[in-house]
Motif scaffolding. Structure first.
Motif, PDB file in Angstrom:
ATOM      1  N   LEU A   1     -17.237  -3.425   6.661  1.00 52.83           N
ATOM      2  CA  LEU A   1     -17.428  -3.430   8.281  1.00 52.83           C
ATOM      3  C   LEU A   1     -17.253  -4.961   8.863  1.00 52.83           C
ATOM      4  O   LEU A   1     -16.507  -4.998   9.793  1.00 52.83           O
ATOM      5  CB  LEU A   1     -18.737  -2.953   8.903  1.00 52.83           C
ATOM      6  N   SER A   2     -17.402  -5.781   8.291  1.00 53.33           N
ATOM      7  CA  SER A   2     -17.455  -7.325   8.695  1.00 53.33           C
ATOM      8  C   SER A   2     -15.875  -7.692   8.800  1.00 53.33           C
ATOM      9  O   SER A   2     -15.457  -8.601   9.531  1.00 53.33           O
ATOM     10  CB  SER A   2     -17.904  -8.284   8.027  1.00 53.33           C
ATOM     11  N   GLN A   3     -15.001  -7.001   8.011  1.00 55.50           N
ATOM     12  CA  GLN A   3     -13.317  -7.063   7.857  1.00 55.50           C
ATOM     13  C   GLN A   3     -12.500  -6.151   8.400  1.00 55.50           C
ATOM     14  O   GLN A   3     -11.341  -6.281   8.511  1.00 55.50           O
ATOM     15  CB  GLN A   3     -13.223  -7.517   6.425  1.00 55.50           C
ATOM     16  N   LEU A   4     -13.168  -5.052   8.863  1.00 53.21           N
ATOM     17  CA  LEU A   4     -12.674  -3.844   9.280  1.00 53.21           C
ATOM     18  C   LEU A   4     -11.223  -3.944  10.341  1.00 53.21           C
ATOM     19  O   LEU A   4     -10.380  -3.591  10.341  1.00 53.21           O
ATOM     20  CB  LEU A   4     -13.425  -2.773   9.794  1.00 53.21           C
ATOM     21  N   GLY A   5     -11.891  -4.814  11.376  1.00 55.92           N
ATOM     22  CA  GLY A   5     -10.801  -5.232  12.500  1.00 55.92           C
ATOM     23  C   GLY A   5     -10.748  -3.948  13.686  1.00 55.92           C
ATOM     24  O   GLY A   5     -11.359  -3.094  13.323  1.00 55.92           O
ATOM     25  N   ASP A   6      -9.986  -4.333  14.606  1.00 50.44           N
ATOM     26  CA  ASP A   6      -9.887  -3.194  15.707  1.00 50.44           C
ATOM     27  C   ASP A   6      -8.577  -2.383  15.541  1.00 50.44           C
ATOM     28  O   ASP A   6      -8.555  -1.277  16.403  1.00 50.44           O
ATOM     29  CB  ASP A   6      -9.632  -4.021  16.936  1.00 50.44           C
ATOM     30  N   ASP A   7      -7.472  -2.714  14.737  1.00 48.79           N
ATOM     31  CA  ASP A   7      -6.513  -1.872  14.953  1.00 48.79           C
ATOM     32  C   ASP A   7      -6.630  -0.551  13.873  1.00 48.79           C
ATOM     33  O   ASP A   7      -6.737  -0.625  12.658  1.00 48.79           O
ATOM     34  CB  ASP A   7      -5.236  -2.569  14.064  1.00 48.79           C
ATOM     35  N   PRO A   8      -7.060   0.687  14.499  1.00 45.45           N
ATOM     36  CA  PRO A   8      -7.123   1.931  13.598  1.00 45.45           C
ATOM     37  C   PRO A   8      -6.004   2.166  12.574  1.00 45.45           C
ATOM     38  O   PRO A   8      -6.356   2.805  11.807  1.00 45.45           O
ATOM     39  CB  PRO A   8      -7.091   2.974  14.758  1.00 45.45           C
ATOM     40  N   ASN A   9      -4.668   1.497  12.897  1.00 48.62           N
ATOM     41  CA  ASN A   9      -3.769   2.055  11.949  1.00 48.62           C
ATOM     42  C   ASN A   9      -3.672   1.014  10.758  1.00 48.62           C
ATOM     43  O   ASN A   9      -2.729   1.030   9.926  1.00 48.62           O
ATOM     44  CB  ASN A   9      -2.403   2.242  12.642  1.00 48.62           C
ATOM     45  N   ASP A  10      -4.273  -0.224  11.055  1.00 47.54           N
ATOM     46  CA  ASP A  10      -4.201  -1.180   9.856  1.00 47.54           C
ATOM     47  C   ASP A  10      -5.550  -1.715   9.505  1.00 47.54           C
ATOM     48  O   ASP A  10      -5.783  -2.828   9.838  1.00 47.54           O
ATOM     49  CB  ASP A  10      -3.360  -2.430  10.475  1.00 47.54           C
ATOM     50  N   PRO A  11      -6.577  -0.792   9.107  1.00 44.91           N
ATOM     51  CA  PRO A  11      -7.755  -1.458   8.782  1.00 44.91           C
ATOM     52  C   PRO A  11      -8.012  -2.328   7.534  1.00 44.91           C
ATOM     53  O   PRO A  11      -7.071  -2.184   6.645  1.00 44.91           O
ATOM     54  CB  PRO A  11      -8.753  -0.199   8.501  1.00 44.91           C
ATOM     55  N   LYS A  12      -8.784  -3.335   7.833  1.00 44.54           N
ATOM     56  CA  LYS A  12      -8.907  -4.436   6.872  1.00 44.54           C
ATOM     57  C   LYS A  12     -10.320  -4.252   5.816  1.00 44.54           C
ATOM     58  O   LYS A  12     -11.217  -3.599   6.584  1.00 44.54           O
ATOM     59  CB  LYS A  12      -8.813  -5.950   7.264  1.00 44.54           C
ATOM     60  N   GLY A  13     -10.481  -4.925   4.948  1.00 41.91           N
ATOM     61  CA  GLY A  13     -11.690  -4.908   4.288  1.00 41.91           C
ATOM     62  C   GLY A  13     -11.985  -3.475   3.519  1.00 41.91           C
ATOM     63  O   GLY A  13     -12.976  -3.070   3.249  1.00 41.91           O
ATOM     64  N   LEU A  14     -10.868  -2.783   3.023  1.00 38.80           N
ATOM     65  CA  LEU A  14     -11.101  -1.359   2.359  1.00 38.80           C
ATOM     66  C   LEU A  14     -10.810  -1.505   0.781  1.00 38.80           C
ATOM     67  O   LEU A  14      -9.967  -2.386   0.322  1.00 38.80           O
ATOM     68  CB  LEU A  14     -10.123  -0.534   2.830  1.00 38.80           C
ATOM     69  N   SER A  15     -11.399  -0.768  -0.096  1.00 41.19           N
ATOM     70  CA  SER A  15     -11.119  -0.739  -1.474  1.00 41.19           C
ATOM     71  C   SER A  15     -11.547   0.622  -1.763  1.00 41.19           C
ATOM     72  O   SER A  15     -12.304   1.467  -0.991  1.00 41.19           O
ATOM     73  CB  SER A  15     -11.838  -1.831  -2.055  1.00 41.19           C
ATOM     74  N   PHE A  16     -11.221   1.150  -3.037  1.00 45.24           N
ATOM     75  CA  PHE A  16     -11.377   2.479  -3.410  1.00 45.24           C
ATOM     76  C   PHE A  16     -12.317   2.054  -4.921  1.00 45.24           C
ATOM     77  O   PHE A  16     -11.939   1.510  -5.599  1.00 45.24           O
ATOM     78  CB  PHE A  16     -10.106   3.259  -3.627  1.00 45.24           C
ATOM     79  N   PHE A  17     -13.114   3.255  -4.956  1.00 46.87           N
ATOM     80  CA  PHE A  17     -13.827   3.278  -6.220  1.00 46.87           C
ATOM     81  C   PHE A  17     -13.610   4.867  -6.556  1.00 46.87           C
ATOM     82  O   PHE A  17     -13.958   5.909  -5.963  1.00 46.87           O
ATOM     83  CB  PHE A  17     -15.494   3.132  -6.064  1.00 46.87           C
TER      84      PHE A  17
END
Length: 158
Positions: free
Chosen positions: A38-54
């Motif tokens: 959540l600290s890296q997510l950002g405000d752009d709904p079409n370009d979220p940051k701080g995501l990864s998959f498990f």
């Protein structure tokens, strides 16, 4: 502080793995977990940051790292049940709202796959092989008390 944060995340992931393993005893189930910082997510709904998959498949688990979440691709066999779920790095659930077909071979025979009425996960079984191509989809998700975000990973169905 970071050590406590990391320990909490690892405990949450281990609990998630244990729960997923008990659920996914069939060899035809793949659980894909979206992890949101959540600290890296950002405000752009079409370009979220701080995501990864498990990704959890029966008998093995792999943490995908050093990869942009938008480039994430999972390969499964036809007839595999795929379950999408989300969690934050602090252990809170992230609602997976919808999986929307974008392009390629439609592996599920439906344009939109929605979560259950009160669920936080989305589930669907693949119906079509993608051949050399991919099923490109949009995953619509929402962390608690935040806006909706969109991401477009891929699935290859053998």
């Amino acid at each position: 502080m970071k050590s406590t944060h990391f320990t909490t995340l690892m405990c949450s992931l281990l609990m998630l793995v244990f729960c997923s393993l008990t659920y996914s005893q069939s060899k035809d189930v793949v659980v894909i977990t979206l992890i949101v910082d959540l600290s890296q997510l950002g405000d752009d709904p079409n370009d979220p940051k701080g995501l990864s998959f498990f990704e959890l498949e029966p008998g093995s688990s792999t943490v995908i790292s050093n990869m942009e979440a938008k480039d994430y691709t999972v390969t499964v066999n036809n007839g595999t049940k795929i379950i999408w779920q989300g969690i934050t790095t602090t252990g809170e659930n992230v609602r997976i709202l919808k999986i929307q077909y974008l392009s390629g071979v439609n592996a599920f025979e439906s344009e939109k796959i929605r979560r259950g009425l009160f669920g936080k996960r989305v589930r669907k079984t693949t119906k079509n092989r993608t051949g050399e191509g991919y099923y490109v989809y949009e995953i619509k998700f929402r962390p608690k008390k935040m806006q909706r975000y969109y991401l477009d990973p891929k699935i290859k169905v053998n």
